[in-house]
Design an enzyme around this catalytic site. Structure first.
Site, PDB file in Angstrom:
ATOM      1  N   ASN A  38       0.832  -1.222   0.000  1.00  0.00           N
ATOM      2  CA  ASN A  38       0.000   0.000   0.000  1.00  0.00           C
ATOM      3  C   ASN A  38       0.865   1.271   0.000  1.00  0.00           C
ATOM      4  O   ASN A  38       0.380   2.361   0.282  1.00  0.00           O
ATOM      5  CB  ASN A  38      -0.939   0.019   1.200  1.00  0.00           C
ATOM      6  CG  ASN A  38      -0.180   0.078   2.515  1.00  0.00           C
ATOM      7  OD1 ASN A  38       1.050   0.070   2.527  1.00  0.00           O
ATOM      8  ND2 ASN A  38      -0.898   0.129   3.618  1.00  0.00           N
ATOM      9  N   ASN A  40       2.991   2.246   2.070  1.00  0.00           N
ATOM     10  CA  ASN A  40       3.481   2.689   3.386  1.00  0.00           C
ATOM     11  C   ASN A  40       4.921   2.197   3.548  1.00  0.00           C
ATOM     12  O   ASN A  40       5.313   1.190   2.969  1.00  0.00           O
ATOM     13  CB  ASN A  40       2.636   2.080   4.510  1.00  0.00           C
ATOM     14  CG  ASN A  40       1.264   2.734   4.629  1.00  0.00           C
ATOM     15  OD1 ASN A  40       0.573   2.540   5.599  1.00  0.00           O
ATOM     16  ND2 ASN A  40       0.859   3.517   3.650  1.00  0.00           N
ATOM     17  N   HIS A 131      18.981  27.779  -2.002  1.00  0.00           N
ATOM     18  CA  HIS A 131      18.714  28.648  -3.153  1.00  0.00           C
ATOM     19  C   HIS A 131      18.691  30.121  -2.737  1.00  0.00           C
ATOM     20  O   HIS A 131      19.115  30.993  -3.491  1.00  0.00           O
ATOM     21  CB  HIS A 131      17.404  28.231  -3.806  1.00  0.00           C
ATOM     22  CG  HIS A 131      17.074  29.033  -5.019  1.00  0.00           C
ATOM     23  ND1 HIS A 131      17.898  29.089  -6.116  1.00  0.00           N
ATOM     24  CD2 HIS A 131      16.024  29.838  -5.299  1.00  0.00           C
ATOM     25  CE1 HIS A 131      17.363  29.884  -7.021  1.00  0.00           C
ATOM     26  NE2 HIS A 131      16.232  30.350  -6.557  1.00  0.00           N
ATOM     27  N   ASP A 170      21.831  35.709 -13.228  1.00  0.00           N
ATOM     28  CA  ASP A 170      20.686  36.604 -13.002  1.00  0.00           C
ATOM     29  C   ASP A 170      20.986  37.462 -11.777  1.00  0.00           C
ATOM     30  O   ASP A 170      21.952  37.203 -11.046  1.00  0.00           O
ATOM     31  CB  ASP A 170      19.368  35.828 -12.827  1.00  0.00           C
ATOM     32  CG  ASP A 170      19.458  34.773 -11.749  1.00  0.00           C
ATOM     33  OD1 ASP A 170      20.136  35.008 -10.745  1.00  0.00           O
ATOM     34  OD2 ASP A 170      18.848  33.704 -11.917  1.00  0.00           O
ATOM     35  N   LYS A 193      18.453  38.177 -16.497  1.00  0.00           N
ATOM     36  CA  LYS A 193      17.679  37.040 -17.003  1.00  0.00           C
ATOM     37  C   LYS A 193      16.266  37.131 -16.464  1.00  0.00           C
ATOM     38  O   LYS A 193      16.068  37.327 -15.273  1.00  0.00           O
ATOM     39  CB  LYS A 193      18.334  35.735 -16.539  1.00  0.00           C
ATOM     40  CG  LYS A 193      17.639  34.483 -17.025  1.00  0.00           C
ATOM     41  CD  LYS A 193      18.228  33.233 -16.376  1.00  0.00           C
ATOM     42  CE  LYS A 193      17.662  32.986 -15.003  1.00  0.00           C
ATOM     43  NZ  LYS A 193      18.194  31.790 -14.337  1.00  0.00           N
ATOM     44  N   ARG A 195      12.380  35.262 -16.302  1.00  0.00           N
ATOM     45  CA  ARG A 195      11.637  34.021 -16.504  1.00  0.00           C
ATOM     46  C   ARG A 195      10.179  34.339 -16.252  1.00  0.00           C
ATOM     47  O   ARG A 195       9.853  34.954 -15.240  1.00  0.00           O
ATOM     48  CB  ARG A 195      12.128  33.000 -15.467  1.00  0.00           C
ATOM     49  CG  ARG A 195      11.666  31.580 -15.651  1.00  0.00           C
ATOM     50  CD  ARG A 195      11.980  30.796 -14.386  1.00  0.00           C
ATOM     51  NE  ARG A 195      13.382  30.519 -14.145  1.00  0.00           N
ATOM     52  CZ  ARG A 195      14.015  29.438 -14.584  1.00  0.00           C
ATOM     53  NH1 ARG A 195      13.397  28.545 -15.294  1.00  0.00           N
ATOM     54  NH2 ARG A 195      15.285  29.264 -14.293  1.00  0.00           N
ATOM     55  N   ASP A 220      26.383  29.174 -10.666  1.00  0.00           N
ATOM     56  CA  ASP A 220      24.963  29.032 -10.316  1.00  0.00           C
ATOM     57  C   ASP A 220      24.832  28.019  -9.186  1.00  0.00           C
ATOM     58  O   ASP A 220      25.728  27.196  -8.968  1.00  0.00           O
ATOM     59  CB  ASP A 220      24.154  28.593 -11.539  1.00  0.00           C
ATOM     60  CG  ASP A 220      22.734  29.170 -11.519  1.00  0.00           C
ATOM     61  OD1 ASP A 220      22.299  29.648 -10.444  1.00  0.00           O
ATOM     62  OD2 ASP A 220      22.067  29.141 -12.557  1.00  0.00           O
TER      63      ASP A 220
HETATM   64  C1  R5P Z   1      17.561  30.108 -10.652  1.00  0.00           C
HETATM   65  O1  R5P Z   1      17.187  31.020  -9.947  1.00  0.00           O
HETATM   66  C2  R5P Z   1      18.649  29.171 -10.222  1.00  0.00           C
HETATM   67  O2  R5P Z   1      19.740  29.838  -9.698  1.00  0.00           O
HETATM   68  C3  R5P Z   1      19.063  28.284 -11.385  1.00  0.00           C
HETATM   69  O3  R5P Z   1      19.545  29.081 -12.429  1.00  0.00           O
HETATM   70  C4  R5P Z   1      17.906  27.489 -11.849  1.00  0.00           C
HETATM   71  O4  R5P Z   1      17.364  26.810 -10.765  1.00  0.00           O
HETATM   72  C5  R5P Z   1      18.287  26.508 -12.913  1.00  0.00           C
HETATM   73  O5  R5P Z   1      17.127  25.886 -13.376  1.00  0.00           O
HETATM   74  P1  R5P Z   1      17.029  25.339 -14.849  1.00  0.00           P
HETATM   75  O6  R5P Z   1      18.265  24.515 -15.084  1.00  0.00           O
HETATM   76  O7  R5P Z   1      15.771  24.520 -14.878  1.00  0.00           O
HETATM   77  O8  R5P Z   1      16.953  26.504 -15.776  1.00  0.00           O
END
Ligand code: R5P
Length: 314
Positions: A38, A40, A131, A170, A193, A195, A220
């Site tokens: 199930n 669990n 993050h 970014d 950048k 999004r 990053d």
């Molecule tokens: C964005 O704010 C993060 O620093 C990364 O650039 C992001 O998480 C990368 O995600 P992806 O590879 O899906 O573009």
């Protein structure tokens, strides 16, 4: 050592946990995980943890929600088996990008994770490169955040960095990239950048700084679908960068990431082992994987001995 130090590993983090335990010259502590039809799960601890200082290593990797439940159940099991202190070791924190209410009526799941980890019985958290800094404040229990920058920079210093510029992909990552620029004594460029909502294909609109004729080193915190990196690399080429390297701490590598990264034709992609990459690493060209195991092992040893961990952020 102050208290008996025991390291348990959840399934997704096994490779890294074994390396961490190896640095500390220890075996992983024994447990078994039973999964019922199930769906669990039950965790049974197979050794005495009474009054022990227990570290449970888990990371955020597929199947993500099973992994989260496995960790919470494991914390509950060791706590109820009378461990003196339990530390959740999360090299890549789950839901790390869900950290703010930047749209109406949305969840802030990184905070929910913090609540769940504490509710399960964890006394502390040890993680790496969240993050955003505000996530650390989501915890009511102590949370130590390690930084992969010293590991990355030790590696990068061995290269010829003449004519290199550090690139923040970014505005949100400018502080992180700036710390690399300071450590490596290099100039910094910041991309604008954007999004739209949950779009996986962001767009670079402008650059602050000079990348023309230079080697660009993109910093990053993670590569997820590779959309950001792909767009960053093509923007840098449009702007006249001669070579592009990238250093990204958490290799999530989901969706179309492998193809996008290979299409980007980087000189080198440097990642760490906070997330297991398995077979994916064999499909990525010019890849270097640096291990964070030594740093986590030193942090675990310091926490166990009641010593400061800030000395690890060299
Ligand atoms: C964005 O704010 C993060 O620093 C990364 O650039 C992001 O998480 C990368 O995600 P992806 O590879 O899906 O573009």
């Amino acid at each position: 050592m102050r208290d008996r130090l025991l390291i348990f590993s959840c399934r997704a983090a096994k490779e890294l946990a074994l390396k961490i335990a190896g640095v500390l010259r220890k075996d992983l502590a024994e447990h078994e995980l039973i999964q019922f039809s199930n769906e669990n799960m039950k965790v049974r601890i197979l050794e005495n943890v009474r009054e022990a200082d227990v570290f449970i290593v888990q990371t955020s990797a597929p199947p993500l929600h099973d992994g989260i439940m496995e960790m919470l159940i494991m914390i509950d099991a060791v706590k109820h088996a009378s461990a003196r202190r339990v530390t959740a070791v999360l090299p890549y924190y789950p839901y790390t990008r869900s950290d703010k209410k930047d749209e109406p009526r949305i969840s802030i799941t990184a905070r929910l994770m913090a609540d769940l980890i504490a509710a399960a019985g964890a006394d502390r958290v040890l993680t790496m490169n969240l993050h955003s800094p505000q996530i650390q404040g989501f915890f009511k229990i102590p949370a130590d955040q390690l930084d992969a920058a010293p590991i990355m920079c030790d590696y990068l210093r061995r290269k010829d960095l003449a004519n290199t510029v550090i690139v923040a992909p970014d505005a949100g990552s400018a502080k992180r990239a700036g710390s690399y620029a300071t450590r490596l004594d290099l100039p910094l460029a910041i991309l604008d950048k954007r999004r739209s909502a949950d779009d996986e294909s962001p767009e670079v609109l402008a650059v602050i700084g000079d990348v023309e004729g230079k080697t660009a080193l993109v910093i990053d915190d993670e590569i997820s679908t590779g959309g950001s990196l792909q767009e960053t690399v093509s923007a840098l080429r449009r702007l006249g960068a001669e070579k592009v390297y990238a250093a990204c701490v958490h290799p999530v590598l989901c969706g179309k990431a492998i193809d996008r990264i290979n299409d980007a034709t980087l000189e080198e992609l440097i990642i760490t082992d906070t997330v297991p990459t398995g077979d994916k690493r064999n499909h990525l060209r010019n890849l270097t994987v640096l291990s964070v195991s030594q740093l986590f092992a030193e942090a675990i040893r310091s926490i166990n001995q009641g010593e400061s961990v800030s000395s690890l952020f060299r």
